[in-house]
Write a protein that holds these residues in place. Structure first.
Motif, short mmCIF file in Angstrom:
data_model
loop_
_atom_site.label_atom_id
_atom_site.label_comp_id
_atom_site.label_asym_id
_atom_site.label_seq_id
_atom_site.Cartn_x
_atom_site.Cartn_y
_atom_site.Cartn_z
N ASP A 172 0.68 -1.07 -0.29
CA ASP A 172 -0.05 -0.04 0.08
C ASP A 172 0.82 1.34 0.09
OD1 ASP A 172 0.98 0.12 2.61
OD2 ASP A 172 -1.09 -0.05 3.46
N ARG A 173 0.36 2.33 0.07
CA ARG A 173 0.93 3.63 0.32
C ARG A 173 1.99 3.76 1.11
NH1 ARG A 173 -2.77 8.60 0.83
NH2 ARG A 173 -3.15 7.66 2.81
N MET A 174 1.92 3.12 2.36
CA MET A 174 3.14 3.43 3.42
C MET A 174 4.15 2.54 2.94
SD MET A 174 2.52 5.30 6.12
CE MET A 174 0.96 5.30 6.85
N ILE A 175 3.97 1.18 2.50
CA ILE A 175 4.96 0.35 2.00
C ILE A 175 5.68 0.91 0.96
CG2 ILE A 175 5.55 -1.81 1.30
CD1 ILE A 175 5.15 -1.84 4.34
N CYS A 176 5.06 1.49 0.05
CA CYS A 176 5.70 2.24 -1.18
C CYS A 176 6.44 3.24 -0.76
CB CYS A 176 4.67 2.48 -2.01
SG CYS A 176 3.76 1.22 -3.05
N ARG A 177 6.02 4.11 0.02
CA ARG A 177 6.89 5.02 0.66
C ARG A 177 8.14 4.70 1.45
NH1 ARG A 177 2.23 9.17 3.22
NH2 ARG A 177 1.60 10.19 1.27
N PHE A 178 7.91 3.47 2.23
CA PHE A 178 9.02 3.03 2.93
C PHE A 178 10.02 2.71 1.98
CE2 PHE A 178 11.40 -0.60 4.58
CZ PHE A 178 11.88 -0.07 5.85
N VAL A 179 9.65 1.88 0.66
CA VAL A 179 10.85 1.41 -0.05
C VAL A 179 11.37 2.54 -0.74
CG1 VAL A 179 11.02 0.14 -2.22
CG2 VAL A 179 9.91 -0.80 -0.41
N ALA A 180 10.54 3.77 -1.18
CA ALA A 180 11.07 4.84 -1.69
C ALA A 180 12.16 5.46 -1.10
CB ALA A 180 10.13 5.64 -2.44
N ASP A 181 11.97 5.67 0.28
CA ASP A 181 12.62 6.60 1.14
C ASP A 181 13.90 5.68 1.50
OD1 ASP A 181 10.48 8.43 0.89
OD2 ASP A 181 10.00 8.15 2.98
N ALA A 182 13.73 4.37 1.46
CA ALA A 182 15.02 3.55 2.05
C ALA A 182 15.83 3.55 0.84
CB ALA A 182 14.54 2.16 2.46
N PRO A 210 7.45 -12.48 5.17
CA PRO A 210 7.27 -11.33 4.27
C PRO A 210 5.97 -10.59 5.19
CG PRO A 210 7.24 -13.12 2.65
CD PRO A 210 7.31 -13.73 4.02
N THR A 211 5.22 -11.25 5.89
CA THR A 211 4.18 -10.62 6.69
C THR A 211 4.92 -10.00 7.66
OG1 THR A 211 2.56 -12.25 5.91
CG2 THR A 211 2.00 -10.93 7.96
N ASP A 212 5.68 -10.37 8.60
CA ASP A 212 6.36 -9.93 9.69
C ASP A 212 7.20 -8.61 9.20
OD1 ASP A 212 5.30 -11.84 11.34
OD2 ASP A 212 7.33 -12.88 11.02
N LEU A 213 7.68 -8.78 7.94
CA LEU A 213 8.61 -7.54 7.69
C LEU A 213 7.75 -6.60 7.32
CD1 LEU A 213 11.21 -6.29 7.06
CD2 LEU A 213 11.31 -7.40 4.82
N ASP A 214 6.72 -6.81 6.52
CA ASP A 214 5.42 -5.91 6.10
C ASP A 214 4.94 -5.03 7.18
OD1 ASP A 214 3.10 -5.10 3.91
OD2 ASP A 214 2.51 -5.31 5.79
N HIS A 215 4.68 -5.67 8.35
CA HIS A 215 3.95 -5.14 9.50
C HIS A 215 5.15 -4.08 10.07
CE1 HIS A 215 1.70 -4.65 12.91
NE2 HIS A 215 2.80 -4.90 13.92
N ALA A 216 6.39 -4.71 10.20
CA ALA A 216 7.17 -3.72 10.78
C ALA A 216 7.72 -2.50 10.14
CB ALA A 216 8.79 -4.59 11.27
N ALA A 217 7.86 -2.57 8.69
CA ALA A 217 7.97 -1.59 7.88
C ALA A 217 7.04 -0.62 7.95
CB ALA A 217 8.30 -2.06 6.45
N TRP A 218 5.75 -1.05 7.85
CA TRP A 218 4.44 -0.31 7.78
C TRP A 218 4.30 0.49 9.06
CZ3 TRP A 218 -0.12 1.19 9.98
CH2 TRP A 218 -1.10 1.75 9.32
N GLN A 219 4.66 -0.12 10.36
CA GLN A 219 4.59 0.65 11.68
C GLN A 219 5.46 1.61 11.49
OE1 GLN A 219 2.38 0.48 13.87
NE2 GLN A 219 1.22 -1.32 13.23
N TRP A 220 6.84 1.35 11.08
CA TRP A 220 7.70 2.41 11.17
C TRP A 220 7.55 3.34 10.30
CZ3 TRP A 220 11.38 4.83 8.10
CH2 TRP A 220 12.60 5.25 8.79
N GLN A 221 7.19 3.24 8.85
CA GLN A 221 6.97 4.37 8.05
C GLN A 221 5.73 5.51 8.84
OE1 GLN A 221 8.62 5.19 5.42
NE2 GLN A 221 7.52 7.05 4.83
N ARG A 222 4.81 4.82 9.36
CA ARG A 222 3.67 5.33 9.99
C ARG A 222 3.95 6.34 11.09
NH1 ARG A 222 -1.32 2.94 13.06
NH2 ARG A 222 0.27 2.70 14.87
N GLY A 223 5.15 5.97 11.71
CA GLY A 223 5.53 6.86 13.00
C GLY A 223 6.47 8.04 12.58
N ARG A 224 6.82 7.94 11.08
CA ARG A 224 7.66 9.19 10.94
C ARG A 224 7.02 10.26 10.69
NH1 ARG A 224 11.49 8.27 5.72
NH2 ARG A 224 12.56 10.10 6.91
N LYS A 225 7.67 11.35 11.23
CA LYS A 225 6.87 12.93 10.88
C LYS A 225 6.97 13.17 9.60
CE LYS A 225 6.90 13.39 15.46
NZ LYS A 225 5.42 13.66 16.35
#
Length: 225
Positions: A172-182, A210-225
């Motif tokens: 989703d959008r949050m995961i795409c942003r995480f990948v782009a920023d990384a 993959p499910t565990d990594l997705d969840h962790a990356a999503w939560q990390w990205q959501r917490g970014r300002k």
């Protein structure tokens, strides 16, 4: 767009911090809840999804049903009992739509997605997990799901599988942003397909689900300002 070895290594390095992360359990025994949660989840705060899931559980328990083991037959029956998507949205769901332009009630999409699964003999989470072992059969079911209004991107399809206990990534959008920023890529350049591919490969490199990594990356990205 395929990832390069350098991009994969860069994402592996970024995701090392998530190696011990675990995702919530989902609904391994209730395909009904998997469908509801996945379709309701796009473009909203998760609290609104929880409200719909809780309302469905309350409705079924008032019937002496067991929502935590419901398959798609039980889910589809609730639409018949409530006179279709409008009645279902009023009693269980909400007025959220699949898109602000030309979309339909998410209740309608939930019904149609459940019907697509039923039409291919997928009536429970256990059957879905069995079907996932045959990629050609699963692709046919995925195609039917993506034909439902608002589900063409496949994001809800991947999420529904994750909730049912099939290792996957919800691009989703949050995961795409995480990948782009990384990877220091323009956010608009990262497609759902690229994010799905490279995060799945990263999980394999890390020895993670993959499910565990997705969840962790999503939560990390959501917490970014």
């Amino acid at each position: 767009m395929s990832h390069s070895p350098a991009q994969l290594q860069a994402l592996v390095d970024r995701c090392e911090q998530f190696r011990d992360s675990k995702a919530p359990g989902g609904y391994r025994d209730s395909l009904a809840l998997c469908v509801i949660d996945s379709v309701q989840s796009t473009g909203v705060t998760y609290s609104s999804v929880v409200n719909v899931v809780d309302a469905y559980r309350a409705y079924r328990r008032a019937q002496s049903g067991e929502p935590d083991t419901d398959g798609v037959a039980e889910l589809l029956a609730t639409f018949d009992e409530l006179s279709g998507p409008d009645g279902w949205a009023a009693k269980i769901g909400n007025r959220n739509r699949t898109s602000s332009r030309g979309g339909v009630l998410k209740a309608e999409a939930i019904r149609d997605a459940a019907a697509a699964l039923a039409g291919h003999g997928i009536d429970s989470s256990a059957v879905l997990r069995e079907t996932a072992a045959d990629t050609s059969c699963l692709a046919v079911v995925e195609s039917a799901w993506r034909k439902v209004t608002g589900q063409r991107s496949g994001i809800t399809w991947h999420y529904m599988q994750m909730l049912a206990g099939i290792p996957d990534v919800k691009p989703d959008r949050m995961i795409c942003r995480f990948v782009a920023d990384a990877l220091r890529l323009p956010r608009r350049s990262v497609t759902t397909g690229f994010a799905l591919e490279i995060l799945t490969a990263t999980a394999e490199e890390l020895g993670m689900s993959p499910t565990d990594l997705d969840h962790a990356a999503w939560q990390w990205q959501r917490g970014r300002k």
